[in-house]
Scaffold this motif. Structure first.
Motif, PDB file in Angstrom:
ATOM      1  N   UNK A 148       0.838  -0.969   0.364  1.00 61.77           N
ATOM      2  CA  UNK A 148      -0.087   0.534   0.321  1.00 61.77           C
ATOM      3  C   UNK A 148       0.777   1.389  -0.056  1.00 61.77           C
ATOM      4  N   UNK A 149       1.593   1.472   0.457  1.00 65.16           N
ATOM      5  CA  UNK A 149       2.860   2.274   1.254  1.00 65.16           C
ATOM      6  C   UNK A 149       3.591   2.236  -0.856  1.00 65.16           C
ATOM      7  N   UNK A 150       4.552   1.590  -1.449  1.00 67.37           N
ATOM      8  CA  UNK A 150       4.738   1.777  -2.472  1.00 67.37           C
ATOM      9  C   UNK A 150       3.509   2.208  -3.516  1.00 67.37           C
ATOM     10  N   UNK A 151       2.596   1.746  -3.672  1.00 67.28           N
ATOM     11  CA  UNK A 151       1.172   2.548  -4.198  1.00 67.28           C
ATOM     12  C   UNK A 151       1.107   3.185  -4.202  1.00 67.28           C
ATOM     13  N   UNK A 152       1.149   4.111  -3.357  1.00 63.08           N
ATOM     14  CA  UNK A 152       1.117   6.296  -2.594  1.00 63.08           C
ATOM     15  C   UNK A 152       2.189   6.093  -3.274  1.00 63.08           C
ATOM     16  N   UNK A 153       3.761   5.828  -2.437  1.00 64.87           N
ATOM     17  CA  UNK A 153       4.811   6.937  -3.168  1.00 64.87           C
ATOM     18  C   UNK A 153       4.376   6.826  -4.748  1.00 64.87           C
ATOM     19  N   UNK A 154       3.674   5.725  -5.769  1.00 66.64           N
ATOM     20  CA  UNK A 154       4.269   5.591  -6.220  1.00 66.64           C
ATOM     21  C   UNK A 154       3.066   6.595  -7.178  1.00 66.64           C
ATOM     22  N   UNK A 190       2.282   9.181  -5.301  1.00 69.19           N
ATOM     23  CA  UNK A 190       2.289  10.660  -5.063  1.00 69.19           C
ATOM     24  C   UNK A 190       3.120  10.999  -6.218  1.00 69.19           C
ATOM     25  N   UNK A 191       4.025  10.259  -6.356  1.00 71.99           N
ATOM     26  CA  UNK A 191       5.494  10.818  -7.178  1.00 71.99           C
ATOM     27  C   UNK A 191       4.917  11.063  -8.747  1.00 71.99           C
ATOM     28  N   UNK A 192       4.407   9.982  -9.101  1.00 70.01           N
ATOM     29  CA  UNK A 192       3.456  10.379 -10.761  1.00 70.01           C
ATOM     30  C   UNK A 192       3.035  11.995 -10.173  1.00 70.01           C
ATOM     31  N   UNK A 193       1.874  12.274  -9.465  1.00 65.87           N
ATOM     32  CA  UNK A 193       0.772  13.398  -8.892  1.00 65.87           C
ATOM     33  C   UNK A 193       2.368  15.041  -9.101  1.00 65.87           C
ATOM     34  N   UNK A 194       2.719  14.183  -8.240  1.00 65.37           N
ATOM     35  CA  UNK A 194       3.797  15.991  -8.455  1.00 65.37           C
ATOM     36  C   UNK A 194       4.811  15.709  -9.836  1.00 65.37           C
ATOM     37  N   UNK A 195       5.300  15.008 -10.593  1.00 58.32           N
ATOM     38  CA  UNK A 195       5.927  14.632 -11.905  1.00 58.32           C
ATOM     39  C   UNK A 195       4.812  15.867 -12.437  1.00 58.32           C
ATOM     40  N   UNK A 196       3.730  15.267 -12.984  1.00 60.41           N
ATOM     41  CA  UNK A 196       2.233  16.353 -13.240  1.00 60.41           C
ATOM     42  C   UNK A 196       1.859  17.722 -12.927  1.00 60.41           C
ATOM     43  N   UNK A 197       2.360  17.766 -12.176  1.00 57.65           N
ATOM     44  CA  UNK A 197       2.647  19.481 -11.328  1.00 57.65           C
ATOM     45  C   UNK A 197       3.933  20.109 -11.610  1.00 57.65           C
ATOM     46  N   UNK A 198       4.724  19.019 -12.109  1.00 57.96           N
ATOM     47  CA  UNK A 198       6.704  19.479 -12.600  1.00 57.96           C
ATOM     48  C   UNK A 198       6.980  19.745 -11.142  1.00 57.96           C
ATOM     49  N   UNK A 199       6.240  18.664  -9.765  1.00 64.02           N
ATOM     50  CA  UNK A 199       7.324  19.432  -8.914  1.00 64.02           C
ATOM     51  C   UNK A 199       8.627  19.149  -8.367  1.00 64.02           C
ATOM     52  N   UNK A 200       8.812  17.571  -9.170  1.00 62.44           N
ATOM     53  CA  UNK A 200      10.128  16.790  -9.675  1.00 62.44           C
ATOM     54  C   UNK A 200       9.930  16.340 -10.694  1.00 62.44           C
ATOM     55  N   UNK A 201      11.129  16.414 -11.262  1.00 64.71           N
ATOM     56  CA  UNK A 201      12.331  15.114 -12.733  1.00 64.71           C
ATOM     57  C   UNK A 201      12.264  13.905 -12.415  1.00 64.71           C
TER      58      UNK A 201
END
Length: 132
Positions: free
Chosen positions: A113-119, A121-132
């Motif tokens: 569950x934790x891994x799914x949520x981290x994936x 969240x990372x995808x969400x912030x890739x879309x928001x361009x917070x991370x690369x």
């Protein structure tokens, strides 16, 4: 021999994906912690809460305990929407988004569950361009 080579390639690709997820997750935690936690390190639940506030669009509002749970629910629905588990349904008169379940979540262990949520969240912030 070919089967072993293919297995080894799959393993290497999975390891590279895991390392990339780890690096991107650390970027998310670092940036959000610096901005919202006065030097403390935000945990997964805190980040989910922040995403809920973002999705509601009312960052300056004070929330009650029940509202905080609802904000985390909004975030989880939004985060898992691209994975096909939820679909945005409507926004109520108070501005709260509502989602419908498309596919039930699979039974996952806590670590999964934790891994799914981290994936997600990372995808969400890739879309928001917070991370690369």
């Amino acid at each position: 021999m070919l089967v072993q080579v293919l297995f080894d390639l799959d393993y290497i690709c999975a390891m590279a994906r895991d390392e990339q997820l780890k690096e991107r997750w650390e970027q998310v935690v670092s940036k959000l912690s610096a901005r919202f936690a006065d030097g403390e390190v935000l945990d997964l639940d805190a980040i989910i809460y922040l995403i809920g506030v973002q999705e509601l669009g009312k960052p300056d509002k004070r929330f009650k305990k029940d509202d905080k749970i609802n904000l985390m629910h909004i975030a989880i629905c939004r985060l898992l929407e691209p994975f096909g588990y939820y679909r945005f349904d409507y926004q109520d008169e108070d501005g709260w988004p509502h989602y419908e379940i498309i596919e039930p979540l699979p039974a996952l262990k806590a670590g999964e569950q934790s891994l799914l949520m981290k994936e997600a969240i990372v995808q969400y912030f890739l879309e928001k361009e917070l991370v690369q």
